[in-house]
Design an enzyme around this catalytic site. Structure first.
Site, PDB file in Angstrom:
ATOM      1  N   HIS A  95      13.789  42.288  10.487  1.00 44.37           N
ATOM      2  CA  HIS A  95      12.832  41.853  11.499  1.00 44.37           C
ATOM      3  C   HIS A  95      12.095  43.073  12.045  1.00 44.37           C
ATOM      4  CE1 HIS A  95      15.011  38.137  11.221  1.00 44.37           C
ATOM      5  NE2 HIS A  95      16.096  38.673  11.738  1.00 44.37           N
ATOM      6  N   GLU A 112      18.431  41.211  17.746  1.00 48.05           N
ATOM      7  CA  GLU A 112      19.322  40.056  17.867  1.00 48.05           C
ATOM      8  C   GLU A 112      20.775  40.495  17.883  1.00 48.05           C
ATOM      9  OE1 GLU A 112      18.638  37.595  14.450  1.00 48.05           O
ATOM     10  OE2 GLU A 112      18.928  39.247  13.056  1.00 48.05           O
ATOM     11  N   HIS A 170      19.842  43.148   7.027  1.00 47.89           N
ATOM     12  CA  HIS A 170      21.052  42.378   7.292  1.00 47.89           C
ATOM     13  C   HIS A 170      21.041  41.045   6.548  1.00 47.89           C
ATOM     14  CE1 HIS A 170      18.079  40.987  10.281  1.00 47.89           C
ATOM     15  NE2 HIS A 170      18.643  39.802  10.144  1.00 47.89           N
ATOM     16  N   ARG A 190      11.888  38.574   4.214  1.00 53.46           N
ATOM     17  CA  ARG A 190      12.929  38.529   3.177  1.00 53.46           C
ATOM     18  C   ARG A 190      12.683  39.611   2.130  1.00 53.46           C
ATOM     19  NH1 ARG A 190      11.607  32.875   2.381  1.00 53.46           N
ATOM     20  NH2 ARG A 190      12.757  31.576   3.830  1.00 53.46           N
TER      21      ARG A 190
END
Length: 301
Positions: A95, A112, A170, A190
């Site tokens: 991200h 996050e 991740h 992605r």
């Protein structure tokens, strides 16, 4: 506005499992991948599931006073809370930071955190690089499908927490159920998806060019917090507490979100079970009684 129970927006992705259905989450699909428990995001707003405003989107009912002055000061509602259940591996992804995302995508980036609720024996997560790598090394690993060999794999245990700053590569492995607290953003780039096909029978889209621009190529270093704080940044603070008979009170300048990850009981006269999420407006109180554990989220700025 007083305390309300929330009904999540339910997402069915190809990697979803059945755990969340056993927690009472409803869907017409066989599996549930994600439940967006607290969401002001137009891609899946959570609904009010109690009281006079039942059935309405929380984002359409909650006022600035309900949200609190700190979260209301952001250009977007700052936090999104999800329950995630993976039957198979999620894609390897990254991200972007706010700086990149606001410039190129007109939304927040995404920092996050994951707090593990349940797991199958041997399941885990991929998180960050084993050592410093160069752009060329990562690009080459993507071309020859060896990117996983560059990543840390952490077998997980219930109750563990992993904090993931934007830019950290991740992936959640299969067999993990967790609560994710994140910035309110849908941006996911992605890099690798195991060569599998989407529901339409075609390979899912990759975003390698963008991802390579925003990745942190440094060796991953875990971020630790103290006491009952699971994770904290300017967009959210998450804490875990044991349920006991008490009066919960939201801060004067922020809402308080309550997600029960164990047990059962009542809050504000409303029954709860594992997986239920409630929204307590700023300055408001609610009587809590029951058993289990809960994750409390507010915004400190």
């Amino acid at each position: 506005m007083e305390l309300v129970k929330l009904k999540p927006a339910v997402k069915d992705y190809i990697w979803g499992g059945t755990k969340l259905k056993s927690w009472g989450k409803e869907s017409d699909t066989t599996n549930i991948a994600e439940c967006w428990e607290l969401s002001f995001n137009d891609s899946g707003p959570s609904l009010i599931d109690s009281g006079l405003d039942k059935g309405k989107a929380l984002k359409d009912v909650a006022t600035k006073d309900d949200i609190g002055s700190v979260p209301a000061s952001f250009p977007f509602f700052p936090v999104l809370i999800k329950l995630i259940d993976s039957d198979s591996d999620l894609s390897v992804q990254v991200h972007p930071s706010d700086e990149y995302a606001l410039k190129h995508e007109n939304q927040f980036g995404k920092t996050e955190m994951w707090h593990i609720i349940n797991h199958k024996e041997g399941s885990g997560i991929y998180l960050g690089f084993k050592k410093d790598y160069s752009y060329d090394e990562v690009e080459a690993a993507l071309k020859n499908n060896s990117i996983l060999s560059l990543l840390n794999f952490f077998p997980v245990q219930n109750g563990e927490t992993y904090f993931i700053p934007s830019g950290t590569i991740h992936a959640i492995g299969g067999g993990v159920t967790l609560i994710e607290i994140q910035q309110n953003s849908t941006l996911t780039y992605r890099l690798y998806d195991y060569g599998r096909l989407g529901k339409d029978g075609k390979p899912r889209e990759l975003h390698i060019e963008k991802a390579l621009k925003v990745i942190s190529y440094k060796k991953y270093k875990p971020v630790r917090f103290h006491g009952n704080v699971l994770g904290e940044c300017r967009y959210f603070r998450a804490r875990e507490e044991n349920v006991k008979q008490e009066i919960l009170e939201a801060p004067s300048d922020s809402f308080l979100s309550i997600t029960f990850i164990e047990g059962k009981g009542t809050i504000g006269g409303i029954s709860y079970r594992k997986g239920d999420t409630f929204f307590l407006p700023a300055k408001k109180k609610a009587r809590l009684s029951g058993t289990g554990k809960m994750v409390l989220v507010d915004v400190r700025g």
